[in-house]
Design an enzyme around this catalytic site. Structure first.
Site, PDB file in Angstrom:
ATOM      1  N   ARG A 142      -1.161  15.005  -1.678  1.00 52.46           N
ATOM      2  CA  ARG A 142      -2.515  14.253  -1.521  1.00 52.46           C
ATOM      3  C   ARG A 142      -3.532  15.682  -1.849  1.00 52.46           C
ATOM      4  O   ARG A 142      -3.503  16.521  -0.823  1.00 52.46           O
ATOM      5  CB  ARG A 142      -2.778  13.532  -0.410  1.00 52.46           C
ATOM      6  CG  ARG A 142      -2.053  12.629  -0.055  1.00 52.46           C
ATOM      7  CD  ARG A 142      -1.998  11.985   1.215  1.00 52.46           C
ATOM      8  NE  ARG A 142      -3.405  11.635   1.632  1.00 52.46           N
ATOM      9  CZ  ARG A 142      -4.110  10.341   1.415  1.00 52.46           C
ATOM     10  NH1 ARG A 142      -3.107   9.505   0.826  1.00 52.46           N
ATOM     11  NH2 ARG A 142      -5.136  10.167   1.880  1.00 52.46           N
ATOM     12  N   ARG A 194      -5.820   4.037  -7.816  1.00 48.16           N
ATOM     13  CA  ARG A 194      -7.324   4.333  -7.915  1.00 48.16           C
ATOM     14  C   ARG A 194      -7.921   2.607  -7.917  1.00 48.16           C
ATOM     15  O   ARG A 194      -8.770   2.156  -8.594  1.00 48.16           O
ATOM     16  CB  ARG A 194      -7.953   4.936  -9.454  1.00 48.16           C
ATOM     17  CG  ARG A 194      -7.493   6.245  -9.665  1.00 48.16           C
ATOM     18  CD  ARG A 194      -8.207   7.223  -8.683  1.00 48.16           C
ATOM     19  NE  ARG A 194      -8.050   8.612  -9.132  1.00 48.16           N
ATOM     20  CZ  ARG A 194      -8.240   9.522  -8.313  1.00 48.16           C
ATOM     21  NH1 ARG A 194      -8.457   9.473  -6.897  1.00 48.16           N
ATOM     22  NH2 ARG A 194      -8.260  10.806  -8.914  1.00 48.16           N
ATOM     23  N   GLY A 248      -5.101   3.576  -3.599  1.00 51.29           N
ATOM     24  CA  GLY A 248      -6.460   4.390  -4.125  1.00 51.29           C
ATOM     25  C   GLY A 248      -6.193   5.484  -4.490  1.00 51.29           C
ATOM     26  O   GLY A 248      -6.977   6.425  -4.982  1.00 51.29           O
ATOM     27  N   GLU A 299      -8.339  14.804   7.770  1.00 51.79           N
ATOM     28  CA  GLU A 299      -9.250  15.932   8.265  1.00 51.79           C
ATOM     29  C   GLU A 299      -8.678  16.497   9.275  1.00 51.79           C
ATOM     30  O   GLU A 299      -8.876  17.991   9.230  1.00 51.79           O
ATOM     31  CB  GLU A 299     -10.485  15.090   8.612  1.00 51.79           C
ATOM     32  CG  GLU A 299     -11.357  14.362   7.901  1.00 51.79           C
ATOM     33  CD  GLU A 299     -12.694  14.014   8.272  1.00 51.79           C
ATOM     34  OE1 GLU A 299     -12.849  13.566   9.521  1.00 51.79           O
ATOM     35  OE2 GLU A 299     -13.781  14.008   7.495  1.00 51.79           O
ATOM     36  N   LYS A 328      -7.354  -4.791  -5.115  1.00 51.06           N
ATOM     37  CA  LYS A 328      -5.646  -5.251  -4.659  1.00 51.06           C
ATOM     38  C   LYS A 328      -5.824  -6.744  -4.332  1.00 51.06           C
ATOM     39  O   LYS A 328      -4.832  -7.314  -4.647  1.00 51.06           O
ATOM     40  CB  LYS A 328      -5.711  -4.602  -3.056  1.00 51.06           C
ATOM     41  CG  LYS A 328      -5.583  -3.147  -3.337  1.00 51.06           C
ATOM     42  CD  LYS A 328      -5.334  -2.578  -2.063  1.00 51.06           C
ATOM     43  CE  LYS A 328      -5.107  -1.204  -2.105  1.00 51.06           C
ATOM     44  NZ  LYS A 328      -4.645  -0.366  -0.598  1.00 51.06           N
ATOM     45  N   ASP A 344      -6.586  -2.760   3.180  1.00 46.95           N
ATOM     46  CA  ASP A 344      -5.644  -3.838   2.782  1.00 46.95           C
ATOM     47  C   ASP A 344      -5.645  -5.259   3.152  1.00 46.95           C
ATOM     48  O   ASP A 344      -4.961  -5.913   3.102  1.00 46.95           O
ATOM     49  CB  ASP A 344      -4.284  -3.040   3.339  1.00 46.95           C
ATOM     50  CG  ASP A 344      -3.935  -1.731   2.809  1.00 46.95           C
ATOM     51  OD1 ASP A 344      -4.040  -1.367   1.593  1.00 46.95           O
ATOM     52  OD2 ASP A 344      -3.414  -1.086   3.740  1.00 46.95           O
ATOM     53  N   ASP A 382       0.797  -1.252   0.016  1.00 49.00           N
ATOM     54  CA  ASP A 382      -0.032   0.000  -0.108  1.00 49.00           C
ATOM     55  C   ASP A 382       0.841   1.265  -0.062  1.00 49.00           C
ATOM     56  O   ASP A 382       2.067   1.223   0.213  1.00 49.00           O
ATOM     57  CB  ASP A 382      -0.969   0.048   1.352  1.00 49.00           C
ATOM     58  CG  ASP A 382      -1.767   1.147   1.236  1.00 49.00           C
ATOM     59  OD1 ASP A 382      -2.474   1.574   0.148  1.00 49.00           O
ATOM     60  OD2 ASP A 382      -1.920   1.561   2.213  1.00 49.00           O
TER      61      ASP A 382
END
Length: 1143
Positions: free
Chosen positions: A608, A799, A689, A512, A805, A830, A414
């Site tokens: 990001r 993506r 992703g 966040e 995965k 994962d 990942d």
């Protein structure tokens, strides 16, 4: 007729909930619903006992025996033992029964002790006190007596005794804070919500008066999913129905925090709680070494049967001559001699099977289990894999795959939280194309200390200020962040002081927190959520209040989240933030091109990015939204799908505000680790992703892609321009033009003669590749895709959905080479990949511990993967490969002389060795040296293995357990056993009679006899196989010396005692004085030494020649290291000599 029941049935059927058996009804407080509302159907639920143990006192023996005899080797030896009991066999049943009993007993004791510990832990949990509301009072009971429907009182810092639905809390807003560290490792405080209609119940009597039922799904193990509804019966006929979701469900094992008390009702108890359902073991993974062991075992079983068939046939050929009938000393009765020849032949076949059965090493399985179990502690004890920040080291969840760590060919990792720190820092935001960098650029003004920053900014002007502030408010409102008040000086709690926030933010998502903190640095501070109102402190130090109406939670499929709020002026807004791919298609206006350009620029920089949009809602639109959400939330069947459809309808026609950029730094030594894995010959794939540009930037930073790497793209953008068929074939031609039919495995991107390729593929294109071909003309895309991947040193899949995965890992596992795969990740997304791979490694990250809990091994940081594979994996494989080959070798040495002996005893099934030697050979005389070797052997030092990752290639593809090596060990065993037998036979060649009528050998002056001959062969055997292991040992410690020489000494002492005393419990004394008399002969000593040297000589010569002519990388380093050691010692001696001369 009960029309209400019929009405409920029709309504359920009409709303698509005909599968009602998939739900359960819980009566709160064990109270029946009011008469006439619905039929009262009492249901049986399990009690609240947790049972993690496997056995009980009564079923331990039969259940454990059944499980152990399911193993082929154990069952085989049981059959042999029974055959020895039933028919007349040449060896005692003790010779098979005792080793089998030892193996079964040791395993049973180990498993019984582990289960006893589980029983202790279960009792401690089941007997802990809980507080239950009964008849308006608090009653204290043991946890195991809690029933479904009971109302429970839980106080601060207590753990929840079962899965509970939250009814009310000590807080006015009906919320409580919970940590789920024991479940998923997340230490952050999560907010849970009480049912709206019951949150005001603050006393035991009020809660006890509640009449309600809960309809919910049957228990299932997903910690983050729950679907149900509560029906509250008041004075009216129809109950009030309220939806229940995961935000209302308090999980067993979680802990209540920052809340004085809560009242909740038990819905899943005991083994039906989500925590207990997650106890279930994962599918059993088998290592390549174990598969090789089983294959070798089948070969030796065939050899055993062949030996028995040959001897049985030759026996009857021998006895065909009337002068060579069965010897008189076998004691056969006339009845036995006159039985049918087929029965006699079958009995003889079984007898030969028993005689030669020791070629199958039953003790090998016990030794392998002990080696894996004890060897796994070296990982947990490794100080270099201990992380000071986390205060934790590596964990081993299963020791069955230790050696598989040394065979990895593909690493799937990942990105976020695995390669990167998952420690987000707000870098900038862009509002309508205007860039804002905290403490550097704000409102178009360059702040002090911002020199050197690449600024793409212009003043937004007065017209853009409203949009700017709306963007900042959106980010302050569109989140699930909690405010944690700091406790500082003298224990005084600091909250909001003089209008300034002194609290800090906590959330399950680091993104966040970074965004909210970034807004705080830009002048808009999120204060708190109080009474369902969110408070913001703006730049003018004014507090703005927004009523939080709805939260459309984030999920990995939508890749966005939204909130609906009402401002103090009464305006309704929907604020939405998410990935650019999920926001841009839903936007109808805004500066899309300018924002998109900035997003792409930031993605290339490895940042990001998130996009923010909004739309204003009218009262009528909001009313429609509420109806849509309520109908979806109340559904028990397919609630997730209905909610997704509702969210899709709501989050449309948005106005783009801007975008944010957050940096997630690479973990320490992540690039060095990936580079080392490449040098070790492993292919590294990143499955993430994230968007392609961000992930590609991270791949360059982590050295997955080099600047010289030619990037091949297999993305949606490219397949829109060309067909997938054309793109695949073009890429295939590109890589095969360079490498021809050879795969890139041989080069791994390290040779300058070959172009280094890297592949980028996205989730949508992967779905098209994985889809079965509609017609034959389109060809097999999977095979072409795999061929391209084989010739790429690295692959980036962006993506990706969690299931994709796992599909990628499964695709590579199933390819024609069947490579060993390893998956490493840190989050819940994962887990499927980790479970699918041959070896799953979880990172103890900030996304929770789901990955670590479901993995085979857990490590604190990605950098620890280097030592896990290159050092521990290397050692584990070398050690267990030697263990397996050595066990088969020493058993060939042991049993083949017995086979040869039958040619000299008329195939009479006469044993060559004494019963004690047959029994103790694998248990005592030769077991400890190989066990110790398999635990501490280091053929090269740890530092060299870390410094030179290419040494990992020497053990790749199970090379030490290939058939060529196995056949070599087998033939070595055959050669040695012939030396033992015929060498001893030569010593007994000439015999003469002594004065008392005994046969004496003229060569060695030993008393000639069967047991003397067998003891001589056995002595040479024990010394040869032990010294063979000593020659293979590179890493000597005092423990090695103690065990190797101690084993030989133990054999000699045992033989002296066994043959030096007349044992009263034996019905025979055939070994009396045999060993002592044998050692009294000088030529016998010389013969033993000579035979041992001759046996070991071919293996020594082979090693010397191979090291000189075809050395491996490991052998070159070993030779170089020895030369350096000799050189250093010579220099030291010379320096000492010169100093003494000068003195």
């Amino acid at each position: 007729m009960d029309f209400s029941a019929l009405r409920n049935l029709i309504s359920r059927y009409c709303t698509g909930e005909e599968n009602w058996v998939d739900s359960r009804t819980v009566y709160i407080g064990q109270r029946e619903p009011p008469p006439g509302t619905e039929a009262y159907i009492p249901q049986r639920f399990p009690d609240n006992r947790i049972v993690s143990s496997k056995y009980t006192f009564w079923n331990f023996v039969p259940k454990n025996l059944f499980e152990q005899f399911r193993r082929v080797a154990n069952f085989y030896f049981l059959i042999i033992f029974l055959v020895q009991l039933i028919i007349d066999t040449p060896t005692s049943p003790v010779t098979s029964g005792l080793p089998l009993f030892f193996v079964i007993t040791v395993t049973a004791i180990k498993q019984g002790y582990e289960d006893w510990l589980r029983h202790k832990a279960d009792n401690a949990v089941n007997q802990c006190p809980v507080h239950i509301i009964q008849h308006g009072k608090v009653v204290r009971k043991q946890s195991r007596k809690l029933r479904v429907g009971d109302i429970v009182l839980v106080k601060e810092d207590e753990t929840f005794p079962s899965d509970l639905i939250l009814l009310s809390t000590s807080r006015d807003d009906g919320t409580c804070f919970v940590t789920t560290a024991s479940l998923d490792g997340e230490s952050s405080h999560k907010t849970y919500y009480a049912v709206q209609d019951t949150k005001s119940f603050n006393t035991e009597k009020e809660v006890d008066m509640l009449r309600a039922t809960i309809e919910c799904e049957q228990p299932q193990p997903d910690l983050y999913k729950f679907v149900g509804r509560i029906n509250i019966y008041q004075d009216r006929d129809e109950p009030i129905a309220r939806p229940l979701g995961s935000e209302n469900l308090l999980l067993r094992g979680a802990t209540l925090k920052n809340t004085e008390f809560v009242y909740a009702v038990a819905i899943y108890t005991g083994m039906e709680s989500k925590m207990a359902l997650n106890y279930q073991s994962k599918s059993q993974k088998r290592s390549a070494v174990e598969k090789s062991m089983n294959a070798f075992l089948v070969v030796y079983l065939c050899i055993l049967i062949s030996k028995a068939l040959i001897n049985t046939t030759l026996k009857y050929v021998w006895q065909a001559d009337p002068n060579r009938d069965e010897p008189w000393y076998n004691g056969k009765t006339d009845h036995e001699r006159q039985r049918h020849v087929m029965i006699r032949a079958f009995t003889d076949f079984l007898a030969f099977m028993v005689l030669f059965n020791y070629i199958i090493p039953v003790s090998m399985y016990v030794t392998v289990e002990m080696q894996k179990f004890l060897g796994s502690y070296f990982i947990t004890w490794d100080d270099e894999m201990f992380d000071e920040e986390l205060g934790e080291g590596a964990l081993v969840n299963t020791s069955d795959l230790n050696e598989e760590l040394g065979q990895v060919e593909y690493v799937f990792t990942d990105k976020t939280g695995t390669l990167t720190e998952n420690n987000m820092e707000f870098i900038e935001c862009c509002v309508d194309g205007h860039v804002y960098v905290p403490h550097a650029i704000c409102n178009g003004q360059i702040l002090s200390g911002s020199s050197g920053i690449d600024m793409i900014d212009s003043s937004p002007g007065p017209d853009g200020k409203e949009r700017e502030e709306l963007f900042f408010r959106a980010l302050c409102l569109c989140h699930t962040v909690q405010v944690k008040e700091e406790e500082t000086v003298d224990g005084i709690k600091r909250g909001i002081h003089q209008g300034k926030a002194t609290s800090f933010y906590i959330s399950s998502s680091p993104d966040e927190v970074a965004l909210v903190e970034g807004m705080k640095r830009l002048g808009f501070t999120y204060l708190r959520l109080k009474d369902n109102h969110m408070e913001i402190l703006n730049r003018e130090d004014e507090v703005e209040r927004f009523e939080l109406l709805e939260v459309l939670n984030f999920d990995s499929v939508r890749r966005r989240m939204s909130v609906i709020v009402r401002s103090s002026s009464g305006h309704l807004y929907l604020f939405c933030k998410g990935a650019d791919s999920s926001i841009f298609p839903r936007v109808i206006s805004g500066k899309v091109d300018r924002v998109r350009a900035r997003v792409e620029h930031n993605a290339v920089e490895g940042l990001r990015t998130l996009c923010v949009a909004y739309k204003a809602l009218s009262q009528e639109e909001y009313h429609n939204v509420c109806q849509l959400l309520d109908s979806a939330k109340l559904a028990l069947q397919d609630r997730d799908r209905k909610l997704a459809e509702a969210y899709d309808l709501i989050e449309r026609d948005l106005i783009l505000l801007g975008a944010t950029a957050v940096e997630d730094r690479l973990q320490e030594k992540a690039a060095d680790t990936i580079e080392s894995l490449h040098k070790a010959g492993m292919k590294v794939w990143v499955l993430t992703g994230d968007k392609m540009e961000t992930a590609a930037a991270t791949c360059y930073a982590s050295k997955l892609f080099r600047r010289s790497t030619q990037i091949l793209e297999l993305t949606t953008k490219r397949t829109e321009e060309q067909s997938l068929h054309d793109v695949l074939f073009e890429l295939g031609r590109t890589v095969l033009r360079q490498h021809g039919s050879l795969t890139h495995d041989a080069f791994s991107g390290l040779s300058g003669e070959f172009q280094d390729y890297g592949l980028i593929i996205d989730g949508a294109t992967l779905s098209a590749v994985m889809k079965p071909a509609q017609d034959d003309s389109s060809g097999n895309y999977k095979e072409i895709f795999l061929e391209i991947c084989r010739n790429c040193s690295a692959v980036l899949c962006c993506r990706m959905a969690p299931l994709q995965k796992a599909q990628i890992v499964k695709l590579i596992k199933a390819s024609k080479e069947h490579p060993i795969t390893l998956a490493v990740g840190d989050g819940a997304n994962d887990v499927s990949m980790i479970l699918e791979a041959h070896v799953g490694i979880g990172i103890m990250g900030k996304e929770g511990r789901q990955a670590a809990r479901n993995s085979d091994y857990a490590i604190p940081k990605f950098k620890h993967l280097k030592k896990m594979l290159l050092v521990h994996g290397h050692y584990y494989y070398i050690r267990i490969a030697e263990l397996v080959q050595y066990f088969f070798y020493k058993n060939v040495c042991f049993i083949f002389p017995q086979f040869l002996y039958q040619f000299f005893c008329g195939f009479s099934q006469q044993p060559l060795y004494d019963t004690a030697y047959l029994t103790l050979y694998n248990i005592s005389f030769t077991s400890l040296p190989i066990l110790l070797y398999s635990l501490i052997e280091q053929h090269v030092s740890m530092d060299i293995l870390k410094r030179d990752p290419s040494l990992y290639r020497d053990i790749a593809k199970n090379c030490l357990l290939r058939w060529r090596i196995f056949i070599y060990w087998t033939f070595l065993g055959l050669f040695d056993s012939m030396v033992f037998f015929f060498g001893a036979y030569f010593l007994f060649d000439n015999t003469t009679f002594t004065s008392n009528g005994q046969l004496m050998t003229t060569n060695t002056q030993m008393i000639f006899g069967n047991w003397t001959f067998g003891t001589l062969v056995f002595t040479v055997l024990v010394f040869t196989v032990t010294l063979k292991l000593a020659l293979d040992t590179h890493y000597w410690t005092w423990i090695n010396h103690f065990v190797v020489w101690g084993s030989l000494l133990f054999y000699v002492v045992f033989s002296l005692l066994w043959g030096g005393v007349i044992w009263p419990f034996l019905n025979y004394q055939r070994m009396y004085y045999v060993f002592v008399q044998m050692l009294s002969s000088g030529p016998a000593w010389l013969g033993i030494g000579l035979l041992v040297i001759i046996s070991l000589l071919p293996d020594v010569l082979k090693k010397v020649l191979c090291r000189a002519l075809w050395p491996t990388s490991t052998e070159r380093i070993q030779t170089k290291r020895k030369c350096l050691t000799v050189e250093q010692s010579t220099i030291f001696m010379l320096s000492q000599t010169s100093s003494s001369l000068s003195f």
